[in-house]
Write an enzyme that holds these catalytic residues in place. Structure first.
Site, PDB file in Angstrom:
ATOM      1  N   PHE A 147      72.018  53.045  -6.482  1.00  0.00           N
ATOM      2  CA  PHE A 147      71.995  54.314  -5.745  1.00  0.00           C
ATOM      3  C   PHE A 147      70.795  54.297  -4.807  1.00  0.00           C
ATOM      4  O   PHE A 147      69.655  54.294  -5.248  1.00  0.00           O
ATOM      5  CB  PHE A 147      71.918  55.543  -6.662  1.00  0.00           C
ATOM      6  CG  PHE A 147      72.044  56.810  -5.861  1.00  0.00           C
ATOM      7  CD1 PHE A 147      73.291  57.335  -5.565  1.00  0.00           C
ATOM      8  CD2 PHE A 147      70.925  57.443  -5.350  1.00  0.00           C
ATOM      9  CE1 PHE A 147      73.417  58.482  -4.778  1.00  0.00           C
ATOM     10  CE2 PHE A 147      71.041  58.589  -4.559  1.00  0.00           C
ATOM     11  CZ  PHE A 147      72.284  59.098  -4.281  1.00  0.00           C
ATOM     12  N   ASP A 232      63.274  49.426  -3.848  1.00  0.00           N
ATOM     13  CA  ASP A 232      63.463  50.870  -3.674  1.00  0.00           C
ATOM     14  C   ASP A 232      62.800  51.559  -4.870  1.00  0.00           C
ATOM     15  O   ASP A 232      63.378  51.652  -5.949  1.00  0.00           O
ATOM     16  CB  ASP A 232      64.961  51.204  -3.605  1.00  0.00           C
ATOM     17  CG  ASP A 232      65.206  52.707  -3.449  1.00  0.00           C
ATOM     18  OD1 ASP A 232      64.262  53.495  -3.666  1.00  0.00           O
ATOM     19  OD2 ASP A 232      66.344  53.099  -3.119  1.00  0.00           O
ATOM     20  N   LYS A 261      60.479  60.818  -2.548  1.00  0.00           N
ATOM     21  CA  LYS A 261      60.365  61.797  -3.644  1.00  0.00           C
ATOM     22  C   LYS A 261      58.928  62.236  -3.923  1.00  0.00           C
ATOM     23  O   LYS A 261      58.418  63.115  -3.257  1.00  0.00           O
ATOM     24  CB  LYS A 261      61.059  61.250  -4.881  1.00  0.00           C
ATOM     25  CG  LYS A 261      62.584  61.067  -4.650  1.00  0.00           C
ATOM     26  CD  LYS A 261      63.308  60.957  -5.956  1.00  0.00           C
ATOM     27  CE  LYS A 261      64.745  60.472  -5.782  1.00  0.00           C
ATOM     28  NZ  LYS A 261      65.656  61.513  -5.323  1.00  0.00           N
TER      29      LYS A 261
HETATM   30  C1  LIG Z   1      66.441  54.964  -5.898  1.00  0.00           C
HETATM   31  C2  LIG Z   1      66.791  56.004  -4.877  1.00  0.00           C
HETATM   32  N1  LIG Z   1      66.856  55.659  -3.583  1.00  0.00           N
HETATM   33  C3  LIG Z   1      67.167  56.553  -2.633  1.00  0.00           C
HETATM   34  C4  LIG Z   1      67.441  57.875  -2.951  1.00  0.00           C
HETATM   35  C5  LIG Z   1      67.793  58.848  -1.870  1.00  0.00           C
HETATM   36  O1  LIG Z   1      66.771  59.764  -1.658  1.00  0.00           O
HETATM   37  P1  LIG Z   1      67.060  61.100  -0.852  1.00  0.00           P
HETATM   38  O2  LIG Z   1      67.938  61.952  -1.711  1.00  0.00           O
HETATM   39  O3  LIG Z   1      65.692  61.709  -0.645  1.00  0.00           O
HETATM   40  O4  LIG Z   1      67.722  60.719   0.418  1.00  0.00           O
HETATM   41  C6  LIG Z   1      67.399  58.259  -4.280  1.00  0.00           C
HETATM   42  C7  LIG Z   1      67.731  59.643  -4.663  1.00  0.00           C
HETATM   43  O5  LIG Z   1      67.988  59.985  -5.795  1.00  0.00           O
HETATM   44  C8  LIG Z   1      67.083  57.309  -5.278  1.00  0.00           C
HETATM   45  O6  LIG Z   1      67.024  57.625  -6.577  1.00  0.00           O
END
Ligand SMILES: Cc1ncc(COP(=O)(O)O)c(C=O)c1O
Length: 406
Positions: A147, A232, A261
Site C-alpha cells: 500500500f 516507503d 504522516k
Molecule cells: C506505507 C504508506 N505509503 C503511502 C501512504 C499514502 O499516504 P497518504 O494517505 O498521505 O497519501 C500510506 C497511507 O496509509 C502508507 O501507509
C-alpha cells in the site's frame, strides 16, 4: 445540527456526511469533536482511547503542545509563499531533515501518495539520466499486497482489487513480486530496473514484518545491480517501530526514504523524499513540484517534529511500550480468539479467529467499550496508538480487547 440535543447529533452528523460526501470511506460511527494526547472525545462527550493514531500521522498524540505552539507561532508570521520564492524556514527544514536521515537532499511534498509519486518520478529520471536506461523502458519492482497510496499510478501497481478496480487504464513500468521473496526479486530484475520500492513493514496488508534478513538482502542485491532501494517509511518511520526508521532493524540504509504522516505532527500534511544529491539532483526547475510542498507552516511543524525525534525518547518509548504490547498480545494467541499477532514497536496486526467476527465487527465492539482501532483485510485489526500513550491506558485498551474477544 444542535449541540443541545446530543443523542441525535452523532446520527445527524453521520447522516449528513453520508448525504454530502463521497462514500469512499466507511468510518466507525463515532463523531469526534476534540482530542488530547491518546484520547478523543465525541460530540456526545464520550471518551475513546485512540489506538490508531491516524495511521501513524499522530505519533506524538493529539494536540501535542510543542507542535501546536510551533504551528501557532508560524501562523502569525507567514503560512504560504509557494516555491516561487524562498522563505525563511525552508532551508532549515531541508538541511535538518536531510541530516536527520543521513542524506543530502530533500524534495518536500504534502501527502504520502505525492511523495511516493515523487520517488517514482525521481527513480525513473535517475534511471534515464544516470543509469542509462533506454527512454521509456524504466521498471520499478514493487511487492504484492503493497500500500503506497491512491493515485492512478500507485493503484496501477496495487494487488488489492478494491483499490484498483475500475481505475484503469493503468500506468505501466512496474513488476510485482511476492513480499519477502528475494529470489523472485532477483529474477524480476533486469538492466532496465531502476528501483525497488518497498514498505519495510507492510502496514495496510496487516502489519506484515518481512522474514529476517530480507531487507538487508534487498539492500545488497540493489547495490550489486545498480538499482535504487526506495523505502516507503510513511507509516513505519519516525519512531513507530521503536527505531527512527523500520529499516534500521536490519541496519539498512536505503537510497531514498519516503516520509509522510508523522512528519506533519498530526497538524498539517507534510511529506518528503530524502536522498543523495546524486539521486535527487536529477530534477531541474519546472520538472516537478507542488504549490504547497515545503510551505512555511509545514516546515515549522516538521522542524519541531525533527527536534522531538532527535532526542530518541519517542523511539525508546515505542520500543519499551511496544515490547509490552507484543508480550500482552502474544499471551492472547492460541487461546481460541487470536490466531496470530505481528508487528514491531507500538504497531501490531492482530488476526482474530474469523468465526468471532470480521475486523470491522471487532472494531465496532471495541468502539462500544471506548477504544478506537481500525480493521484491515478480513478479521485483522491494527493497533497503533500514539507513541505518547500511557502504559496504564495501553493496558486498559488491551483489557477491552480481551473482553471483546472473550
Ligand atoms: C506505507 C504508506 N505509503 C503511502 C501512504 C499514502 O499516504 P497518504 O494517505 O498521505 O497519501 C500510506 C497511507 O496509509 C502508507 O501507509
Amino acid at each position: 445540527m444542535s449541540s443541545t440535543h446530543p443523542v441525535s447529533s452523532t446520527q445527524e452528523a453521520i447522516a449528513s456526511a453520508e448525504a454530502h460526501s463521497a462514500h469512499n470511506y466507511h468510518p466507525l460511527p463515532v463523531v469526534v469533536s476534540s482530542a488530547d494526547g491518546a484520547w478523543m472525545t465525541d460530540v456526545e462527550g464520550r471518551r475513546y482511547l485512540d489506538m490508531l493514531a491516524g495511521y501513524s500521522a499522530l505519533n506524538f498524540g493529539h494536540g501535542n503542545r510543542r507542535l501546536i505552539d510551533a504551528a501557532k507561532a508560524q501562523l502569525d508570521r507567514v503560512t504560504l509563499t509557494s516555491r516561487a520564492f524562498h522563505h525563511d524556514r525552508f532551508a532549515d527544514f531541508c538541511a535538518r531533515l536531510a541530516e536527520f536521515c543521513g542524506m543530502e537532499m530533500v524534495l518536500p511534498m504534502n501527502t504520502g501518495a505525492e511523495a511516493v509519486e515523487t520517488a517514482v518520478k525521481t527513480a525513473r529520471k535517475w534511471g534515464y539520466r544516470v543509469k542509462g536506461v533506454p527512454d521509456g523502458m524504466a521498471k520499478i519492482i514493487v511487492a504484492a499486497d503493497n500500500f503506497h497510496g491512491r493515485t492512478t499510478t500507485i493503484v496501477s501497481f496495487s494487488t488489492d482489487p478494491e483499490a484498483r478496480a475500475d481505475y484503469g487504464p493503468y500506468t505501466p513500468g512496474f513488476e510485482i513480486v511476492p513480499y519477502g521473496d528475494l529470489a523472485a526479486m532477483d529474477q524480476a530484475m533486469t538492466e532496465n530496473t531502476v528501483a525497488v520500492l518497498l514498505e519495510p513493514i507492510q502496514g495496510e496488508a496487516g502489519v506484515l514484518v518481512p522474514p529476517p534478513g530480507y531487507l538487508s538482502a534487498v539492500r545488497e542485491l540493489t547495490r550489486q545491480r545498480d538499482v535504487l532501494f526506495i523505502a516507503d517509511e510513511i507509516q513505519s518511520g519516525l519512531g513507530r517501530t521503536g527505531r527512527t526508521f523500520a529499516c534500521e532493524h536490519e541496519d539498512v540504509v536505503p537510497d531514498m526514504y519516503v516520509l509522510g504522516k508523522a512528519l506533519g505532527g498530526g497538524v498539517v500534511p507534510v511529506s518528503a523524499v530524502v536522498s543523495s544529491a546524486a539521486v535527487l539532483g536529477v530534477h531541474r526547475p519546472g520538472e516537478h513540484g507542488s504549490t504547497f510542498g515545503g510551505n512555511p507552516l509545514a516546515c515549522a511543524v516538521a522542524l519541531e517534529v525533527l527536534a522531538m525525534l532527535r532526542t530518541g525518547e519517542y523511539q525508546q518509548r515505542a520500543a519499551e511500550l511496544g515490547d509490552h504490547l507484543h508480550h500482552e498480545l502474544g499471551l492472547m494467541v492460541g487461546g481460541g480468539a487470536v490466531e496470530a499477532v505481528r508487528g514491531r514497536g507500538l504497531w501490531a496486526g492482530v488476526d482474530v479467529v474469523p468465526s468471532l467476527g470480521t475486523g470491522r465487527r471487532i472494531s465496532e465492539r471495541l468502539m462500544d467499550r471506548g477504544v478506537l482501532v481500525k480493521d484491515t483485510h478480513g478479521s485483522t485489526i491494527r493497533i497503533a496508538p500514539p507513541l505518547v500513550i500511557g502504559k496504564e491506558d495501553l493496558d486498559w485498551g488491551l483489557e477491552q480487547l480481551r473482553q471483546v474477544l472473550r
